[in-house]
Design a protein around this motif. Sequence first.
Motif, mmCIF file in Angstrom:
data_model
loop_
_atom_site.group_PDB
_atom_site.id
_atom_site.type_symbol
_atom_site.label_atom_id
_atom_site.label_comp_id
_atom_site.label_asym_id
_atom_site.label_seq_id
_atom_site.Cartn_x
_atom_site.Cartn_y
_atom_site.Cartn_z
ATOM 1 N N LEU A 265 -7.109 -8.436 -2.936
ATOM 2 C CA LEU A 265 -6.028 -9.259 -2.391
ATOM 3 C C LEU A 265 -4.838 -9.353 -3.333
ATOM 4 O O LEU A 265 -3.698 -9.557 -2.886
ATOM 5 N N LEU A 266 -5.075 -9.189 -4.630
ATOM 6 C CA LEU A 266 -3.995 -9.280 -5.616
ATOM 7 C C LEU A 266 -3.374 -7.924 -5.935
ATOM 8 O O LEU A 266 -2.623 -7.801 -6.898
ATOM 9 N N SER A 267 -3.665 -6.917 -5.109
ATOM 10 C CA SER A 267 -3.109 -5.571 -5.320
ATOM 11 C C SER A 267 -2.321 -5.101 -4.103
ATOM 12 O O SER A 267 -2.536 -4.012 -3.575
ATOM 13 N N PRO A 268 -1.346 -5.909 -3.639
ATOM 14 C CA PRO A 268 -0.618 -5.549 -2.418
ATOM 15 C C PRO A 268 0.284 -4.335 -2.580
ATOM 16 O O PRO A 268 0.720 -3.764 -1.580
ATOM 17 N N GLU A 269 0.560 -3.944 -3.823
ATOM 18 C CA GLU A 269 1.369 -2.741 -4.037
ATOM 19 C C GLU A 269 0.657 -1.484 -3.562
ATOM 20 O O GLU A 269 1.299 -0.456 -3.282
ATOM 21 N N ARG A 270 -0.653 -1.557 -3.431
ATOM 22 C CA ARG A 270 -1.449 -0.398 -3.032
ATOM 23 C C ARG A 270 -2.349 -0.680 -1.827
ATOM 24 O O ARG A 270 -2.598 0.210 -1.016
ATOM 25 N N LEU A 271 -2.836 -1.933 -1.702
ATOM 26 C CA LEU A 271 -3.851 -2.246 -0.704
ATOM 27 C C LEU A 271 -3.368 -3.292 0.289
ATOM 28 O O LEU A 271 -2.825 -4.339 -0.105
ATOM 29 N N ASN A 272 -3.582 -3.010 1.553
ATOM 30 C CA ASN A 272 -3.326 -3.959 2.629
ATOM 31 C C ASN A 272 -4.671 -4.351 3.226
ATOM 32 O O ASN A 272 -5.268 -3.575 3.974
#
Length: 309
Positions: free
Chosen positions: A51-58
Amino acid sequence: MWFEKKGLDWAIPPIEAQVRALELPEGKIDMVLDTDTFNEVDDQFALAYALLSPERLNVEAIYAAPFYNSRSTGAKDGMEKSYQEIQRLLGKMNRTENVLRGSDAFLQESGYVDSPAARDLVERAMARADGERLYVVAIGAITNVASAILMEPKICEKIAVVWLGGHPTSYPTALEFNLSQDVRAARIVLDCGCPLTLVPCLGVATHLLTSVQELSACIGGKNPLCDALVELFAAYSDDHFAWAKEIWDVSTIAYLINPEWVPTKIVHSPLLTDDSHWAHDEKRHLIREAYFCRRNPIFRDLFEKLARA
């Protein structure tokens, strides 16, 4: 069609198509997370990391997976406790996500286990445009995913699975907690031809060791989420002297963020024997298998994101 179901025999696509399907896409990755969150302490780190990696993961949805051990009275209780633990952790993050209950039993000979999670996975997968894949990150027993595949085999054209399960295919045994919880489900995912990246435990995810002292120094006091994770981790053992523990599940998230951190090789999908050993057949379809985890960059990225949460 990716394959046609005939009993439990699957038609597999040409090698070139298999290899293409095993390549990670550029840019943002749409994913769902399937997690037995209450089982241990690593799922909570993996959930927060995703959840804290929105630059890569949706992260489109979170599914509660079943488990059965000393922390539950059975698969249904393990799933429900995981569902509640997901909600508890989201509360620490002040987030509201799409969370669904998963299977209340492990696979039976009669077929799939119906659940909101399995039905949601089928619906999300089938809604994907041609050429786009939904990544299914599984960090527990793979019952929900196998059930969705049995419900609608066509989803294998639309998904790619990243699963923390088993031990390396070169090991004398495959027997590991996630795999052993539901061997039938593991066989479905290994046999169906769906694009699969397998992240083994011993010798691979076991590199992701940390300690109370390290967590306290790196993320302690940063925010309520960090404090909750440190407290949860510390409670796993009464003796912290010279003690470290694996945060296995973050390996799957790290792989999607930066595959150089979790290097993989292409191998033929192994056969899982009745006594939970690996057998090999070079006529089998191809999967990716992780063979290492680069602990330092993974934990640096994880700790920095947790501290900023």
